[in-house]
Scaffold this motif. Structure first.
Motif, PDB file in Angstrom:
ATOM      1  N   ASN A 107     -48.373  18.020  16.044  1.00  0.00           N
ATOM      2  CA  ASN A 107     -48.883  16.659  15.888  1.00  0.00           C
ATOM      3  C   ASN A 107     -50.148  16.666  15.043  1.00  0.00           C
ATOM      4  OD1 ASN A 107     -47.232  14.804  17.665  1.00  0.00           O
ATOM      5  ND2 ASN A 107     -47.673  16.456  19.085  1.00  0.00           N
ATOM      6  N   LYS A 114     -44.925  15.302  28.725  1.00  0.00           N
ATOM      7  CA  LYS A 114     -43.736  14.442  28.855  1.00  0.00           C
ATOM      8  C   LYS A 114     -42.809  14.612  27.652  1.00  0.00           C
ATOM      9  CE  LYS A 114     -46.063  11.198  31.849  1.00  0.00           C
ATOM     10  NZ  LYS A 114     -46.835   9.962  31.933  1.00  0.00           N
ATOM     11  N   GLU A 115     -43.390  14.714  26.467  1.00  0.00           N
ATOM     12  CA  GLU A 115     -42.610  14.922  25.246  1.00  0.00           C
ATOM     13  C   GLU A 115     -41.823  16.228  25.324  1.00  0.00           C
ATOM     14  OE1 GLU A 115     -44.023  15.907  20.824  1.00  0.00           O
ATOM     15  OE2 GLU A 115     -44.664  13.913  21.479  1.00  0.00           O
ATOM     16  N   SER A 119     -49.051   8.158  17.687  1.00  0.00           N
ATOM     17  CA  SER A 119     -47.692   8.334  18.189  1.00  0.00           C
ATOM     18  C   SER A 119     -46.669   7.759  17.214  1.00  0.00           C
ATOM     19  CB  SER A 119     -47.543   7.679  19.561  1.00  0.00           C
ATOM     20  OG  SER A 119     -47.663   6.277  19.451  1.00  0.00           O
ATOM     21  N   HIS A 157     -49.116  13.156  27.612  1.00  0.00           N
ATOM     22  CA  HIS A 157     -48.097  12.698  26.664  1.00  0.00           C
ATOM     23  C   HIS A 157     -47.311  13.898  26.121  1.00  0.00           C
ATOM     24  CE1 HIS A 157     -46.304  10.389  23.367  1.00  0.00           C
ATOM     25  NE2 HIS A 157     -46.666  11.380  22.578  1.00  0.00           N
ATOM     26  N   LYS A 192     -40.716  17.522  27.990  1.00  0.00           N
ATOM     27  CA  LYS A 192     -39.859  17.453  29.178  1.00  0.00           C
ATOM     28  C   LYS A 192     -40.204  18.560  30.177  1.00  0.00           C
ATOM     29  CE  LYS A 192     -36.038  15.193  26.718  1.00  0.00           C
ATOM     30  NZ  LYS A 192     -36.890  14.523  25.812  1.00  0.00           N
ATOM     31  N   LEU A 218     -43.394  22.929  21.606  1.00  0.00           N
ATOM     32  CA  LEU A 218     -43.134  21.780  20.739  1.00  0.00           C
ATOM     33  C   LEU A 218     -43.062  22.275  19.302  1.00  0.00           C
ATOM     34  CD1 LEU A 218     -45.482  19.144  22.415  1.00  0.00           C
ATOM     35  CD2 LEU A 218     -42.982  19.263  22.543  1.00  0.00           C
ATOM     36  N   GLU A 236     -49.554  22.506  22.739  1.00  0.00           N
ATOM     37  CA  GLU A 236     -48.296  22.274  22.014  1.00  0.00           C
ATOM     38  C   GLU A 236     -47.515  23.579  21.860  1.00  0.00           C
ATOM     39  OE1 GLU A 236     -48.974  20.551  18.182  1.00  0.00           O
ATOM     40  OE2 GLU A 236     -49.478  18.589  19.015  1.00  0.00           O
TER      41      GLU A 236
END
Length: 173
Positions: free
Chosen positions: A19, A52-53, A34, A49, A55, A15, A10
Motif C-alpha cells: 500500500n 481484515k484485508e 483505500s 484494516h 483475512k 499482502l 503487510e
C-alpha cells in the motif's frame, strides 16, 4: 516509524501489493488511501484494516472479550507508550511486566495484533536497556524474545539479545 511498522505488518500478513501511505499532522499519523477513495487514518485503524484485508481475523482476538483486550493494548500503545518520555519508560515497563507475569501473549493464547504493535513499540526501549535492566523486567523480556522470534515479524528491526545465560547462580559458589 509508523509507516515502517505498517509495511512490516503487510509483509508479515503476506499482502502481495504494498500500500501507499502518507502522513498527516505534526505527529506523522499514517494515512492509507483505500480503494474506495476514503482514507483510512491512524496506526491502529490502518493496521486493523490490513488484518481484515489479509483475512486474518485471528490477529484481532478471539470472541468479544479477546477483541476488546486486543483493542485495549493497541490503544495503550498509541496513547501511553508512544506518548511517554524517557522518565516514564520504567513505569511503563513495570506495568507491562506485572501484566505479563502469567501470560505468554497480551490477549489470549496466540499472537495478536496487540503483540505485534507492542513489540514494534517497545523495540527501541528494549534495545536501549542493559542486560541487567532487561533482567529486572523478566516477563517483558521473555515476551519480547518470544515475539521477536515469530517468523516473518521482525523485518525492519534488528534482533535483540535479551537474556544472559546463567550457568551458575551465586548460591552455588
Amino acid at each position: 516509524m509508523a509507516i515502517r511498522e505498517l509495511s512490516s505488518l503487510e509483509k508479515y500478513l503476506g499482502l502481495k501489493k504494498p500500500n501507499k501511505y502518507t502522513t498527516q499532522g505534526d505527529k506523522k499519523i499514517p494515512v492509507l488511501q483505500s480503494n474506495n477513495g476514503s482514507p483510512v487514518i491512524g496506526l491502529v485503524t490502518v493496521a486493523c484494516h490490513l488484518v481484515k484485508e489479509a483475512k486474518r481475523p485471528d490477529l484481532l482476538g478471539d470472541g468479544a472479550e479477546g477483541r476488546a483486550v486486543v483493542q485495549q493494548w493497541l490503544e495503550y500503545r498509541v496513547t501511553k507508550l508512544d506518548e511517554c518520555g524517557k522518565e516514564d519508560i520504567r513505569t511503563i515497563l513495570k506495568e507491562l511486566n506485572a501484566y505479563l507475569e502469567d501470560k505468554v501473549y497480551f490477549a489470549g493464547h496466540r499472537i495478536t495484533l496487540a503483540d505485534i504493535f507492542m513489540y514494534y513499540g517497545t523495540h527501541s526501549v528494549i534495545v536501549d536497556l542493559s542486560v541487567q535492566e532487561r533482567e529486572q523486567f523478566v516477563n517483558v523480556t521473555r515476551w519480547f524474545d518470544h515475539v521477536q522470534n515469530v517468523r516473518g515479524l521482525r523485518h525492519h528491526l534488528c534482533p535483540v539479545s535479551v537474556l544472559r545465560n546463567r550457568i551458575y547462580t551465586s548460591s552455588h559458589h
